[in-house]
Design an enzyme around this catalytic site. Structure first.
Site, PDB file in Angstrom:
ATOM      1  N   GLU A  69      10.339   0.792   1.426  1.00  0.00           N
ATOM      2  CA  GLU A  69       9.011   1.145   1.918  1.00  0.00           C
ATOM      3  C   GLU A  69       9.032   1.230   3.437  1.00  0.00           C
ATOM      4  O   GLU A  69      10.048   0.937   4.073  1.00  0.00           O
ATOM      5  CB  GLU A  69       7.963   0.131   1.431  1.00  0.00           C
ATOM      6  CG  GLU A  69       8.176  -1.283   1.945  1.00  0.00           C
ATOM      7  CD  GLU A  69       7.255  -2.305   1.268  1.00  0.00           C
ATOM      8  OE1 GLU A  69       6.867  -2.110   0.108  1.00  0.00           O
ATOM      9  OE2 GLU A  69       6.933  -3.307   1.911  1.00  0.00           O
TER      10      GLU A  69
ATOM     11  N   HIS B 251       1.777  -5.655   2.466  1.00  0.00           N
ATOM     12  CA  HIS B 251       2.932  -6.486   2.817  1.00  0.00           C
ATOM     13  C   HIS B 251       2.978  -6.701   4.327  1.00  0.00           C
ATOM     14  O   HIS B 251       2.752  -5.774   5.101  1.00  0.00           O
ATOM     15  CB  HIS B 251       4.242  -5.791   2.420  1.00  0.00           C
ATOM     16  CG  HIS B 251       4.474  -5.753   0.940  1.00  0.00           C
ATOM     17  ND1 HIS B 251       5.280  -4.809   0.357  1.00  0.00           N
ATOM     18  CD2 HIS B 251       4.026  -6.536  -0.054  1.00  0.00           C
ATOM     19  CE1 HIS B 251       5.315  -5.019  -0.955  1.00  0.00           C
ATOM     20  NE2 HIS B 251       4.552  -6.055  -1.232  1.00  0.00           N
TER      21      HIS B 251
END
Lengths: 377, 290
Positions: free
Chosen positions: B209, B247
């Protein structure tokens, strides 16, 4: 979390760093009082949480009261990258002979705290990093919270060239480290650290970012947050334990897990739709989270279709289904809802939704295609 | 074979008397994991789902021979739990907990130095070797034993990938969730190395990511060392710069940390980078003749 220069300056001052004499002012009379205490010339520094304020004309040097009043009024009318200037830091002007860059941050790859310093320029540090990387010196703390006498000397000598400055510099770096650790910072930066005509050292700027994960043990820091820089929906989401970021599209997204939430937005876009938001309901979601998520998304009037994409693990699909039913009872849901549920308690969830005539999909692709088609109607 | 854990791994659960800890201890046990002990200070002598609870990790290790620990304690106690494992020389630790302060992780990383201990996480879904053992919070039933190793920075996105593999009859050797924080115990390269050394792993899926530079480092490693086919997926192509996307580590902070940059670097290293997770099975079917 980011804070303003004047707030970081106060934390620096409390930590024993040599900050420049001055204070923050909201009204011109306060600025005049501060300037009379410090003596002219003074520098007026607009307090905004975005970069490039110097280039935007947000910093002014003034020699007397008339100039101060004139420039203060101008700054108060200034908007820097859409943020109006509200507060102005008034500090004594320093006769700068040399500028340095100093910061403390975490190097995630090494899992260690690093002190970064450069004697080559201050403000243009990003340029220096590209053109002359050798001029940027790094000192790793090796898991310690303070300077290690043995390895310190070569580092400080590589930054400052005289024993006097090396001694002063050691004090400054030590104090900066203490501020960094005491407040769980992710960045504590002085740019520039300056030497004046008398050889005295000053922190001529102050920047601090806090580690969001550590704010739980620093309740006093929460009051430093400038709410004007926070999106109200994002703040509300945070209070409700949701993670939300607004985007410019029209497909509302409710997903569990940050990675899947990003992937869902990406695939909506690839399929010809425009995601309206990132929203992660997190793990172990209770039905209320879905209700709160829908409330926030429905406030965005651009949204004309909503995709709920849940891959149950720690999150139970039946909890989500109950949340959807509860929300439909409480909210005026006037946009179509597309639901994809897979994983823990998927069967129970589908039964709950089927009773209320809500069609569910098992794959992300089917659900995305459906919601994108609906968003174009 | 599998990597990191198998049916013989004896697991202790820290925070077993908590809501998440007790729920997942039960789930893990039902999956077949050898959950031999639980640890909650002050609650020694109790039992949860037939699992004996001890006051400390050292006590639990002595009494049961536990060789792996999984942590479900709240963020403010996570550092203490990890340090306790390290002190007791538990060779394998998984920290599920989300929201651990970065400077706490610096302390943990420092304590790990020079020790032969592997930490996975924090802020991760854990590790599963399908059909053998599960240490984590992933739904066990979507996995099946087979030839693919999966390594990911995400939780539910990993389930999505695994689900697509399993639906197409392709099983997994081991699936490793690295976690979404900036400082984590195990990185892509560590797991790629394990998958290369494991004869049963024939192909690898890597799910990355935005944020950080681990995918770039992994790409360099793949170019030099990985001969098995790798399929990649990178989340966050639509993420705006400077915004933390859930996150703590998922934030675009420069040109190299965007999804597009990572996709290009991985493609350049020979990785088959897909747009949608459901495109992954077909690639393995072709490359591995499955």
């Amino acid at each position: 979390m980011k804070i303003h220069e004047y707030q970081a300056t106060e934390l620096f001052r409390a930590g024993g760093l040599p900050v420049v004499q001055g204070r923050v002012a909201t009204e011109v009379y306060e600025a005049v009082m501060i300037a009379e205490e410090t003596g002219y010339p003074v520098v007026l520094k607009s307090q905004v949480l975005v970069g490039g304020r110097g280039k935007a004309g947000g910093i002014r040097l003034v020699k007397n009261k008339e100039e101060l009043e004139d420039h203060f009024a101008q700054l108060k009318k200034l908007t820097i990258k859409e943020y109006p200037v509200e507060k102005i830091l008034v500090v004594k002007a320093i006769d700068i002979k040399k500028e340095y860059y100093v910061s403390v941050t975490v190097d995630p790859a090494k899992g260690d705290v690093v002190l970064i310093a450069s004697s080559d320029g201050g403000v243009e540090i990003e340029e220096t990093a590209k053109t002359n990387p050798d001029a940027i010196k790094k000192y790793y703390l090796n898991g310690k919270k303070d300077i290690d006498e043995g390895s310190w000397k070569p580092f400080i000598q590589s930054v400052f060239d005289t024993p006097e400055l090396q001694a002063e510099g050691t004090k400054v770096f030590g104090a900066l480290l203490k501020v960094f650790f005491d407040n769980d910072c992710s960045l504590a930066e002085i740019n520039p650290l300056v030497i004046d005509g008398q050889g005295k050292i000053y922190a001529a700027d102050a920047k601090i970012n806090f580690d969001d994960n550590a704010l739980m043990r620093h309740e006093n820091l929460e009051s430093l947050r400038d709410l004007r820089y926070e999106d109200p929906d994002e703040l509300e989401a945070k209070e409700k334990n949701l993670s939300f970021v607004k985007l410019s599209g029209n497909v509302g997204c409710i997903v569990n897990g940050a990675g899947l939430a990003m992937a869902t937005m990406d695939i909506v876009k690839l399929s010809g739709g425009q995601p309206a938001n990132f929203l992660d309901v997190g793990g172990s979601s209770n039905p209320e989270k879905v209700l709160n998520a829908l409330k926030i998304i429905l406030r965005n009037k651009d949204v004309n279709a909503i995709l709920i994409n849940i891959f149950g693990g720690i999150t139970r699909c039946d909890d989500i289904a109950n949340g959807i039913i509860e929300a439909m009872g409480q909210l005026e849901l006037n946009v179509p809802l597309v639901v994809r549920l897979t994983g823990t308690n998927e069967k129970e969830a589908k039964e709950i939704l089927a009773k209320h005539d809500i069609t569910t999909f098992s794959t992300m692709r089917e659900a995305v295609d459906r919601v994108v088609a609906l968003s174009k109607k | 074979m599998s990597v990191l854990i198998d049916e013989k791994t004896k697991v202790l659960v820290q925070g077993i008397t908590g809501r998440d800890g007790s729920f997942h201890a039960k789930q893990m046990k039902e999956y077949g994991t050898q959950v031999v002990a639980g640890v909650t200070p002050g609650k020694g002598g109790q039992d949860v789902e037939g699992i004996p609870v001890f006051n400390s990790v050292a006590e639990a290790k002595d009494a049961t021979g536990a060789e792996a620990a999984i942590i479900y304690v709240p963020a403010k106690f996570a550092k203490g739990a990890m340090l306790e494992d390290i002190k007791a020389d538990i060779p394998f630790i998984i920290c599920i907990t989300e929201g651990v302060p970065v400077l706490d992780m610096v302390e943990v990383k420092t304590a790990l130095k020079g020790k032969n201990i592997r930490l996975v996480g924090p802020n991760c879904p854990g590790v599963i070797s399908p059909g053998k053992s599960k240490m984590g919070i992933m739904p066990g039933h979507i996995h099946k034993p087979g030839p693919i190793g999966v390594v990911s920075r995400s939780g539910t996105l990993t389930y999505e990938v695994v689900y697509n593999l399993t639906l197409n009859g392709i099983g997994q050797t081991t699936c490793v969730g690295l976690g979404g924080d900036p400082i984590i115990g195990t990185r892509f390269i560590d797991v790629l190395e394990m998958f290369m050394a494991d004869d049963d792993t024939k192909g690898i899926v890597m799910v990355g990511e935005i944020g950080g530079e681990d995918e770039q480092l992994a790409a360099e490693y793949i170019k030099k060392n990985v001969t098995k086919p790798v399929v990649g997926f990178i989340a966050g192509r639509t993420a705006p710069p400077g915004k933390r996307m859930g996150h703590a580590g998922a934030i675009i902070s420069g040109g190299d940390s965007t999804a597009e940059a990572k996709r290009e670097i991985l493609k350049d290293a020979g990785v088959a980078v897909v747009d949608v997770p459901d495109e992954i099975p077909a690639i393995f079917k072709e490359k591995l003749k499955l």
